[in-house]
Design an enzyme around this catalytic site. Structure first.
Site, PDB file in Angstrom:
ATOM      1  N   TYR A 207      17.593   7.086 -12.141  1.00  0.00           N
ATOM      2  CA  TYR A 207      16.460   6.833 -11.248  1.00  0.00           C
ATOM      3  C   TYR A 207      16.146   8.084 -10.431  1.00  0.00           C
ATOM      4  O   TYR A 207      15.154   8.739 -10.635  1.00  0.00           O
ATOM      5  CB  TYR A 207      16.746   5.633 -10.345  1.00  0.00           C
ATOM      6  CG  TYR A 207      15.549   5.202  -9.540  1.00  0.00           C
ATOM      7  CD1 TYR A 207      14.563   4.415 -10.125  1.00  0.00           C
ATOM      8  CD2 TYR A 207      15.387   5.579  -8.213  1.00  0.00           C
ATOM      9  CE1 TYR A 207      13.441   4.023  -9.416  1.00  0.00           C
ATOM     10  CE2 TYR A 207      14.281   5.187  -7.480  1.00  0.00           C
ATOM     11  CZ  TYR A 207      13.308   4.409  -8.090  1.00  0.00           C
ATOM     12  OH  TYR A 207      12.202   4.024  -7.371  1.00  0.00           O
TER      13      TYR A 207
ATOM     14  N   SER B 285       9.906   2.911 -13.487  1.00  0.00           N
ATOM     15  CA  SER B 285       9.157   3.313 -12.303  1.00  0.00           C
ATOM     16  C   SER B 285       9.393   4.804 -12.025  1.00  0.00           C
ATOM     17  O   SER B 285       9.069   5.637 -12.866  1.00  0.00           O
ATOM     18  CB  SER B 285       9.546   2.423 -11.120  1.00  0.00           C
ATOM     19  OG  SER B 285       8.628   2.559 -10.068  1.00  0.00           O
TER      20      SER B 285
ATOM     21  N   ASP C 108       0.306  -4.759 -12.834  1.00  0.00           N
ATOM     22  CA  ASP C 108       1.131  -3.883 -12.005  1.00  0.00           C
ATOM     23  C   ASP C 108       0.279  -3.295 -10.887  1.00  0.00           C
ATOM     24  O   ASP C 108      -0.644  -2.521 -11.138  1.00  0.00           O
ATOM     25  CB  ASP C 108       1.732  -2.760 -12.864  1.00  0.00           C
ATOM     26  CG  ASP C 108       2.843  -1.997 -12.143  1.00  0.00           C
ATOM     27  OD1 ASP C 108       2.825  -1.955 -10.906  1.00  0.00           O
ATOM     28  OD2 ASP C 108       3.716  -1.444 -12.830  1.00  0.00           O
TER      29      ASP C 108
ATOM     30  N   HIS D   3       4.908  -5.094 -11.978  1.00  0.00           N
ATOM     31  CA  HIS D   3       5.879  -4.008 -11.984  1.00  0.00           C
ATOM     32  C   HIS D   3       7.284  -4.498 -12.318  1.00  0.00           C
ATOM     33  O   HIS D   3       8.147  -3.713 -12.701  1.00  0.00           O
ATOM     34  CB  HIS D   3       5.881  -3.322 -10.613  1.00  0.00           C
ATOM     35  CG  HIS D   3       6.488  -1.966 -10.609  1.00  0.00           C
ATOM     36  ND1 HIS D   3       5.955  -0.896 -11.297  1.00  0.00           N
ATOM     37  CD2 HIS D   3       7.607  -1.482  -9.999  1.00  0.00           C
ATOM     38  CE1 HIS D   3       6.698   0.173 -11.108  1.00  0.00           C
ATOM     39  NE2 HIS D   3       7.717  -0.151 -10.334  1.00  0.00           N
TER      40      HIS D   3
END
Length: 690
Positions: free
Chosen positions: A463, A543, A626, A661
């Site tokens: 991430y 993301s 989203d 999302h």
């Protein structure tokens, strides 16, 4: 996967869109794919989804994967109880999902050992599970519940109020309460809350910003709710609200990105302008608890790993603050108070620790945890003796513990059962050097029968941003991959919060390339140590992690065999113009600023794709509803990769309807998505069903 993607999907048309930004010519041939409602874009998306289905539905292991994923996911979910009310009248509120339920159900329990009663089940609102319970706040006496529901994953919550005793809703209903922060008055007669503006009340395109604090009196028309704070804030500001237990002091946090925050105070007994407690400092000030006339603040000002301060609300000036718990070697995440004690949640090398302090800041003890893992939440009340916390790890589904403060006793309250014997797997933590020599930790999960011979199919996850820490948690979707001999690697990249604010800032704005370098170095370590090889290594992220994967693909196309790129940002020149993305400018920067444009354009994955490059097999996914990361990023990146690649590896795009999302996604859709992801990975890495 014998069919070539390039022969199955007609070439995507291009437009000669060129903009000069700060003197640089920026080409954007797929600008037209930003318009998701256009018929041409819908037809193009449908064609992409058809190719995806033909390929993934043909993977031999698919049927087994879907069946096995249901078994792994049926472990369910379990939330940490929130206690409201006093003494024998105290109530516990918590969520639980069981079996094939699409969404968690909110339960209430009368006392610690009482019977559960279903209070709110959104599964009854939509057969397909596409209505979600976004958030909920019981009143201080436990008689009322404010909650928010959204549809199709759009997170645009509508606030309602339910009577806990009768299970019936009051007439109060407030729209535009996305990710609401809410604080009840002690007598349950009203609450302070955050709300977004109505269309037409702000300039077009700014409806997703201007998050302000209002006051609602129960039974009143929300249209006339008083706006008590929010004028003059920047578009990238985010407000949260708390209230002292006596209802006198309203405490408002105003964050600007993930590195700066202000604190203001309103005295309800002395109406007037808000009192600025902290403003304009380059640090985070997180109000973690308000007790009577004392406020407890966790801050990284001068202490990158955070420390705890006590603030007198009658004299809140910074010069009067009292330091209670100084910065240590571990990262302080949060603090709650219960029965005259402070319970502090720390991170030590990306795993949780819970430590107990006196109200004066004296260290008392540490609560023993089952193993290396994550405490996702610690809940308690200043006037209650019980503290509840949840624990999980890679091989341990959620366990909720009850800690009785006065007796220093910890007991299991509820737990989820693992769907398999997890003793066949092990977890280890390693460290590796990044490009600049920085030591980066990484978790590895695999079977005990594990040989470092370079042949293990491996999935590397990352991430690296927004101060988010990747800690050990039970990821049911990885289960079938581990069962078939896969290795799951989780890298704790810079940009996260594992080692405090210095670690975060080393991976944001102009330093963002450090994150991509850390990720590539993780892959190189796995190959160098013969955990795997490039031909058996896949990467995954969602993301901001989708941005990470997209950057890895274009910067190191030969390092990976396959990539799963979820709900990604890929056009970093235009990202800030769509959805709620202006909130992220403090983290990434904006192309409207010349210096920030320079580093954004340097790594923007969409702009760094090079024709004639053999890119790895890539599955890109997004969703039509989203409202965080616009699906245009996925569409444009897929089109660019498909046109540019010189290899035969497939570039697949999955755009889902009635989904967002990821928050509030129903279980059925979760299973369908992970079945596609694992089918793709099994096909590319050479894995098979038993």
């Amino acid at each position: 996967m014998a069919v070539s993607l390039l022969s199955a999907v007609p070439p995507t048309r291009t437009d000669n869109v060129v903009e000069k930004i700060h003197g640089v010519e920026v080409r954007d041939p797929y600008r037209w794919l930003e318009h998701g409602d256009a018929d041409e874009v819908k037809a193009w998306t449908a064609a992409q989804n058809r190719v995806l289905r033909e390929r993934l539905d043909a993977v031999p292991a698919r049927a087994w994967l879907e069946s096995r994923l249901w078994q792994w996911q049926e472990v369910g979910s379990l939330g940490t109880p929130v206690v409201r009310g006093k003494g024998k009248a105290a109530r516990l509120f918590y969520t639980r999902r069981e079996g094939k339920q699409n969404q968690p159900v909110l339960y209430v329990r009368e006392g610690a050992s009482g019977k559960d009663r279903m209070l709110l089940d959104v599964n009854q609102l939509a057969a397909d599970g596409t209505q979600a319970l976004d958030w909920w706040y019981p009143s201080e006496d436990g008689t009322l519940l404010a909650y928010g529901i959204s549809k199709s994953g759009d997170e645009n919550s509508v606030l309602r109020v339910r009577e806990v005793g009768s299970g019936k809703d009051r007439g109060d209903e407030i729209a535009r309460t996305r990710a609401c922060s809410l604080a009840w008055l002690p007598d349950s007669s009203g609450f302070h809350y955050t709300r977004y503006p109505a269309a037409g009340s702000v300039p077009a395109g700014e409806e997703a910003y201007h998050r302000s604090v209002y006051f609602h009196r129960m039974g009143a028309d929300p249209a006339h709710d008083e706006k008590i704070f929010g004028e003059g804030l920047s578009l990238s500001s985010w407000t949260n609200v708390q209230l002292s237990p006596d209802g006198r002091f309203v405490v408002i946090e105003v964050t600007e990105g993930w590195s700066k925050s202000d604190v203001v105070l309103l005295d309800r007994k002395k109406p007037g302008a808000p009192v600025t407690v902290v403003k304009g400092r380059d640090a985070i000030f997180n109000v973690v608890e308000v007790l009577d006339d004392r406020m407890y603040v966790v801050s990284n000002e001068g202490a990158p790993r955070y420390q705890l301060w006590q603030v007198d609300l009658h004299a809140p000036g910074r010069e009067h603050w009292k330091l209670l718990v100084a910065e240590g070697e571990d990262t302080l995440e949060s603090v709650i108070a219960a029965d005259g004690k402070l319970f502090a949640l720390y991170l030590k090398d990306a795993s949780s620790r819970v430590r107990v302090f006196s109200l004066a800041g004296k260290t008392l003890r540490e609560i023993a945890l089952p193993t290396l893992g994550t405490v996702a939440a610690v809940h308690g009340r200043f006037d209650q003796r019980d503290v509840y916390f949840s624990f999980s790890s890679f091989l341990v589904p959620t366990k909720v513990f009850r800690h009785v403060v006065g007796r220093d006793k910890t007991e299991l309250w509820q737990e989820l059962a693992a769907p398999v014997d997890t003793s066949q797997f092990v977890v280890e933590q390693v460290r590796y050097p990044s490009k600049d020599g920085t030591s980066v930790p990484m978790f590895l999960v695999h079977k005990k029968e594990f040989a470092k011979d370079g042949t293990n199919p491996t999935l590397l996850y990352g991430y690296g941003g927004f101060n988010v820490s990747l800690t050990p948690g039970f990821a049911a979707w990885v289960g079938p991959f581990l069962e078939r001999g896969g290795v799951y690697a989780v890298a704790n990249l810079r940009g996260g919060g594992e080692y405090g604010e210095a670690w975060h800032r080393a991976g944001m704005l102009a330093a963002k390339q450090n994150v991509f370098d850390d990720f590539a170095a993780a892959a190189e370590y796995l190959i160098r140590e013969k955990v795997t090889s490039s031909d058996r290594l896949a990467i995954s992220g969602r993301s901001n992690g989708g941005l990470l994967v997209a950057a890895a693909i274009v910067q190191h196309p030969s390092l990976f065999k396959a990539a799963v790129c979820g709900v990604p940002l890929t056009d970093m020149v235009r990202y800030h113009l769509l959805q709620i993305a202006r909130l992220w400018i403090p983290e990434y920067g904006s192309s409207e600023n010349a210096d920030e444009f320079s580093h954004l354009y340097a790594y923007s994955p969409y702009h760094r794709v090079k024709s004639g490059t053999p890119y790895p097999a890539t599955l890109i996914f997004s969703a039509e509803s989203d409202t965080r990361v616009d699906p245009m990023h996925a569409r444009k990146f897929a089109a660019r990769l498909q046109a540019a690649t010189s290899g035969k590896a497939p570039i697949l795009l999955r755009i889902e309807g009635n989904a967002g999302h990821g928050v509030g996604k129903p279980l059925g859709k979760i299973i369908a998505q992970y079945t596609d992801e694992l089918s793709f990975l099994f096909g590319e890495l050479g894995l098979s069903a038993p």
